[in-house]
Each structure stands twice: as structure tokens, then as C-alpha cells.
Write a protein that holds these residues in place. Structure first.
Motif, PDB file in Angstrom:
ATOM      1  N   ARG A 108       0.803  -1.223   0.000  1.00  0.00           N
ATOM      2  CA  ARG A 108       0.000   0.000   0.000  1.00  0.00           C
ATOM      3  C   ARG A 108       0.838   1.276   0.000  1.00  0.00           C
ATOM      4  NH1 ARG A 108      -2.511  -4.018   2.995  1.00  0.00           N
ATOM      5  NH2 ARG A 108      -4.800  -4.167   2.834  1.00  0.00           N
ATOM      6  N   PHE A 109       2.069   1.196   0.505  1.00  0.00           N
ATOM      7  CA  PHE A 109       2.901   2.400   0.669  1.00  0.00           C
ATOM      8  C   PHE A 109       4.297   2.138   0.119  1.00  0.00           C
ATOM      9  CE2 PHE A 109      -0.172   2.352   4.156  1.00  0.00           C
ATOM     10  CZ  PHE A 109      -0.722   3.631   4.087  1.00  0.00           C
ATOM     11  N   THR A 110       4.932   3.222  -0.363  1.00  0.00           N
ATOM     12  CA  THR A 110       6.302   3.165  -0.863  1.00  0.00           C
ATOM     13  C   THR A 110       7.194   3.980   0.047  1.00  0.00           C
ATOM     14  OG1 THR A 110       5.502   2.975  -3.143  1.00  0.00           O
ATOM     15  CG2 THR A 110       7.802   3.618  -2.831  1.00  0.00           C
ATOM     16  N   ALA A 111       8.273   3.352   0.548  1.00  0.00           N
ATOM     17  CA  ALA A 111       9.179   4.038   1.466  1.00  0.00           C
ATOM     18  C   ALA A 111      10.567   3.454   1.337  1.00  0.00           C
ATOM     19  CB  ALA A 111       8.689   3.899   2.906  1.00  0.00           C
ATOM     20  N   GLY A 112      11.565   4.229   1.757  1.00  0.00           N
ATOM     21  CA  GLY A 112      12.927   3.730   1.740  1.00  0.00           C
ATOM     22  C   GLY A 112      13.085   2.507   2.621  1.00  0.00           C
ATOM     23  N   ALA A 113      12.450   2.540   3.793  1.00  0.00           N
ATOM     24  CA  ALA A 113      12.453   1.407   4.718  1.00  0.00           C
ATOM     25  C   ALA A 113      11.112   1.373   5.424  1.00  0.00           C
ATOM     26  CB  ALA A 113      13.585   1.529   5.743  1.00  0.00           C
ATOM     27  N   ILE A 114      10.582   0.174   5.569  1.00  0.00           N
ATOM     28  CA  ILE A 114       9.351  -0.027   6.333  1.00  0.00           C
ATOM     29  C   ILE A 114       9.710  -0.821   7.575  1.00  0.00           C
ATOM     30  CG2 ILE A 114       7.093  -1.161   6.381  1.00  0.00           C
ATOM     31  CD1 ILE A 114       6.929  -0.643   3.355  1.00  0.00           C
ATOM     32  N   ILE A 115       9.338  -0.301   8.726  1.00  0.00           N
ATOM     33  CA  ILE A 115       9.683  -0.932   9.992  1.00  0.00           C
ATOM     34  C   ILE A 115       8.431  -1.092  10.829  1.00  0.00           C
ATOM     35  CG2 ILE A 115      11.009  -0.734  12.135  1.00  0.00           C
ATOM     36  CD1 ILE A 115      13.034   0.941  10.504  1.00  0.00           C
ATOM     37  N   ARG A 116       8.163  -2.308  11.244  1.00  0.00           N
ATOM     38  CA  ARG A 116       7.057  -2.562  12.173  1.00  0.00           C
ATOM     39  C   ARG A 116       7.556  -2.347  13.599  1.00  0.00           C
ATOM     40  NH1 ARG A 116       4.267  -8.171  11.565  1.00  0.00           N
ATOM     41  NH2 ARG A 116       2.629  -7.113  12.738  1.00  0.00           N
ATOM     42  N   ALA A 117       6.733  -1.710  14.404  1.00  0.00           N
ATOM     43  CA  ALA A 117       7.048  -1.507  15.810  1.00  0.00           C
ATOM     44  C   ALA A 117       5.829  -1.904  16.631  1.00  0.00           C
ATOM     45  CB  ALA A 117       7.419  -0.051  16.089  1.00  0.00           C
ATOM     46  N   MET A 118       6.046  -2.655  17.688  1.00  0.00           N
ATOM     47  CA  MET A 118       4.957  -3.002  18.586  1.00  0.00           C
ATOM     48  C   MET A 118       5.311  -2.508  19.992  1.00  0.00           C
ATOM     49  SD  MET A 118       2.065  -3.946  19.437  1.00  0.00           S
ATOM     50  CE  MET A 118       1.632  -4.143  17.703  1.00  0.00           C
ATOM     51  N   PRO A 119       4.794  -1.331  20.359  1.00  0.00           N
ATOM     52  CA  PRO A 119       5.023  -0.807  21.705  1.00  0.00           C
ATOM     53  C   PRO A 119       3.919  -1.284  22.647  1.00  0.00           C
ATOM     54  CG  PRO A 119       3.923   0.842  20.379  1.00  0.00           C
ATOM     55  CD  PRO A 119       4.069  -0.390  19.506  1.00  0.00           C
ATOM     56  N   ASN A 120       4.158  -1.140  23.942  1.00  0.00           N
ATOM     57  CA  ASN A 120       3.072  -1.314  24.904  1.00  0.00           C
ATOM     58  C   ASN A 120       2.883  -0.028  25.691  1.00  0.00           C
ATOM     59  OD1 ASN A 120       5.104  -1.399  26.855  1.00  0.00           O
ATOM     60  ND2 ASN A 120       4.908  -3.581  27.247  1.00  0.00           N
ATOM     61  N   LEU A 121       1.801   0.073  26.412  1.00  0.00           N
ATOM     62  CA  LEU A 121       1.392   1.359  26.965  1.00  0.00           C
ATOM     63  C   LEU A 121       2.394   1.981  27.930  1.00  0.00           C
ATOM     64  CD1 LEU A 121      -0.906   3.227  26.397  1.00  0.00           C
ATOM     65  CD2 LEU A 121      -2.186   2.217  28.297  1.00  0.00           C
ATOM     66  N   PRO A 122       3.179   1.216  28.705  1.00  0.00           N
ATOM     67  CA  PRO A 122       4.156   1.865  29.588  1.00  0.00           C
ATOM     68  C   PRO A 122       5.254   2.642  28.869  1.00  0.00           C
ATOM     69  CG  PRO A 122       3.643  -0.331  30.403  1.00  0.00           C
ATOM     70  CD  PRO A 122       3.018  -0.220  29.042  1.00  0.00           C
ATOM     71  N   VAL A 123       5.284   2.640  27.532  1.00  0.00           N
ATOM     72  CA  VAL A 123       6.243   3.504  26.833  1.00  0.00           C
ATOM     73  C   VAL A 123       6.028   4.959  27.219  1.00  0.00           C
ATOM     74  CG1 VAL A 123       6.533   1.956  24.858  1.00  0.00           C
ATOM     75  CG2 VAL A 123       4.757   3.725  24.779  1.00  0.00           C
TER      76      VAL A 123
END
Length: 270
Positions: A108-123
Motif C-alpha cells: 500500500r505504501f512506498t518508502a525507503g524502509a518499512i519498519i514494524r514496531a509493537m510498543p506497549n502502553l508503559p512507553v
């Protein structure tokens, strides 16, 4: 660079709800991101740190260094229809969309790098967990996103095949722990403690135990044994939790259910 440690250029957030807002507030509080370098697109205005620009559309001008997708996962097609062309070619696209795989984002998107991140609420207080995964990011991009996430808490790179499991453990984990705290308080109240006092005691107990476990140089299982004297009351309670692996079985089933749901969401987004 606007201040020591701030990211160069600009950061755009598409969506900024509870999780995105928690990340943004901690980034700004830690100095890794300057508020004046951030633009947020939200469907409705939210309370954001002073200096952050908020609008219904992405700003004009050149692309930022980073775009983060922080809307609800089910909105990905609507967002792609509206903004994919606008952000095409952004150096780094970070997604915190649960259950949406890198290949689905890349479709769906074009980017130099695609990175998945999964944070949790205490961030939001710098005590969270952020799991990262990317097949398209080079070493420079990986180092940059890891540095960006560092003020949020523990940062771990994981294999794509394990991302759903990590999401269940760390991403959903706070929800399971909150339920445990509530259950511990309800159990105390069932023994006759006033409900409000049981809640305070349960919360303080879990907070202190967690801090101690984080600082200890032994495994949590060893800490449990240290608390439990042979023939004592703690041992009697642990015997209930340990019987036939009851607690491990319960949590394994809990994480398995969350992992299956992540896989279902990934399949729906492909």
C-alpha cells in the motif's frame, strides 16, 4: 537538529490515539524529538504536547524523515487511499498497526524502509517494550529507529515469524497484568479486606515486586522460592498456582488466543 539528541528533519504521525500519544509525549519529554518538528493528522483533535501541530490533512512541503502509521489497523486502506501518494518515497515508514505485516504495508505504501514496531502502553513513562521488525531496513535505518525508540523502554528486534507472539506477550501483556492486579485485589476483598484497601495493597505489591524483579540478578522463579519458606503460607499459595502447571497453562492459553487473533488480523490486511 533542533537540540541535542533530537531527530533531524520532521516527523509525521498519521493517527495519534492512546499509544501514539504515549510514544509522542515520552519522545518530547526525553528530548529525542522536538515538538515543533512534529505534525499529526487526526480525525478529531486530541490533547497533544504544546508545539505539536495537529490538522486533518498532511502539511505541504517536502517529506519528513519519518512517517509513523498510528491509526487503527482497520483504517489502513482508507489511509492508503488518501495519503499513500503523498508520502511516497519517505525515507522511513514506521507502523505500529497490530497484525499488519510488512508485506501488507509495502503493498500500500512506498518508502525507503518499512519498519514494524509493537510498543506497549508503559512507553508513556519510559518503561515500556518496543518490538521491531523489518526486512527492508538497512543497518543505518535500523540504528536510527532503535535510537528513536530507546527512550520508550526496552527495544528488541524480533523475527517476522515471531512478531505475533511478541505482540501477545509484550503488546497485550499490560492488559493481562492489569487483570491480574484486579483479580488479586478481588481475592483479597473476598477474605474480608475493604475493597479500596485491597486494591491499594494489590497495586503496590505488584509495583514493588516488578521493580525488585527488574533489579534482581536471579530469575523470577528463584525470587518466588526465596519468598516461600518451606511449609509457610506463601508456599501454600504457590502450590495452588503450580499444581499441574495451572498458571503456566492459563497464561499459555491466553497468549495463544492473542497470537491467533493477531494472525487473523494479518490475514485480513493482506
Amino acid at each position: 537538529m533542533t537540540r541535542q539528541g533530537a531527530i533531524p528533519g520532521r516527523l509525521w504521525l498519521i493517527g495519534c490515539g492512546n499509544m501514539g500519544g504515549a510514544m509522542l509525549r515520552q519522545w518530547i519529554a526525553s528530548g529525542v524529538v522536538a515538538a515543533g518538528q512534529v505534525d499529526v493528522v487526526n480525525r478529531v483533535d486530541r490533547a497533544l504536547p504544546p508545539g505539536v501541530r495537529q490538522a486533518r490533512a498532511l502539511p505541504d512541503g517536502p517529506l519528513p524523515d519519518i512517517v509513523m502509521l498510528a491509526m487503527k489497523p482497520q483504517q489502513i486502506d482508507d489511509v492508503a487511499d488518501r495519503w499513500a501518494a503523498r508520502i511516497a518515497g519517505v525515507p522511513m515508514l514506521v507502523s505500529i498497526l497490530a497484525g499488519v505485516e510488512e508485506s501488507a504495508i509495502a503493498r500500500r505504501f512506498t518508502a525507503g524502509a518499512i519498519i514494524r514496531a509493537m510498543p506497549n502502553l508503559p512507553v508513556g513513562i519510559g518503561k515500556g517494550v518496543v518490538a521491531l521488525q523489518s526486512d527492508s531496513a538497512d543497518d543505518q535505518a535500523r540504528q536510527a529507529v532503535a535510537a528513536l525508540m530507546a527512550p520508550l523502554g526496552l527495544v528488541e528486534w524480533v523475527d517476522a515469524t515471531l512478531f505475533n507472539a511478541v505482540t501477545a506477550l509484550a503488546g497485550s501483556g499490560p492488559g493481562f497484568l492489569y487483570r491480574f492486579i484486579d483479580a488479586l485485589a478481588l481475592a483479597g476483598a473476598s477474605l474480608g479486606l475493604p475493597a479500596d484497601q485491597a486494591s491499594r495493597l494489590a497495586l503496590a505489591t505488584v509495583e514493588g515486586a516488578g521493580l525488585l524483579a527488574g533489579a534482581a540478578d536471579v530469575h523470577p522463579a528463584q525470587l518466588a522460592d526465596q519468598v516461600a519458606s518451606p511449609g509457610g503460607s506463601t508456599r501454600a499459595g504457590l502450590n495452588v498456582l503450580d499444581q499441574d502447571g495451572a498458571l503456566v497453562t492459563l497464561l499459555t492459553e491466553t497468549l495463544a488466543a492473542a497470537t491467533r487473533r493477531n494472525a487473523e488480523m494479518a490475514a485480513a490486511a493482506r
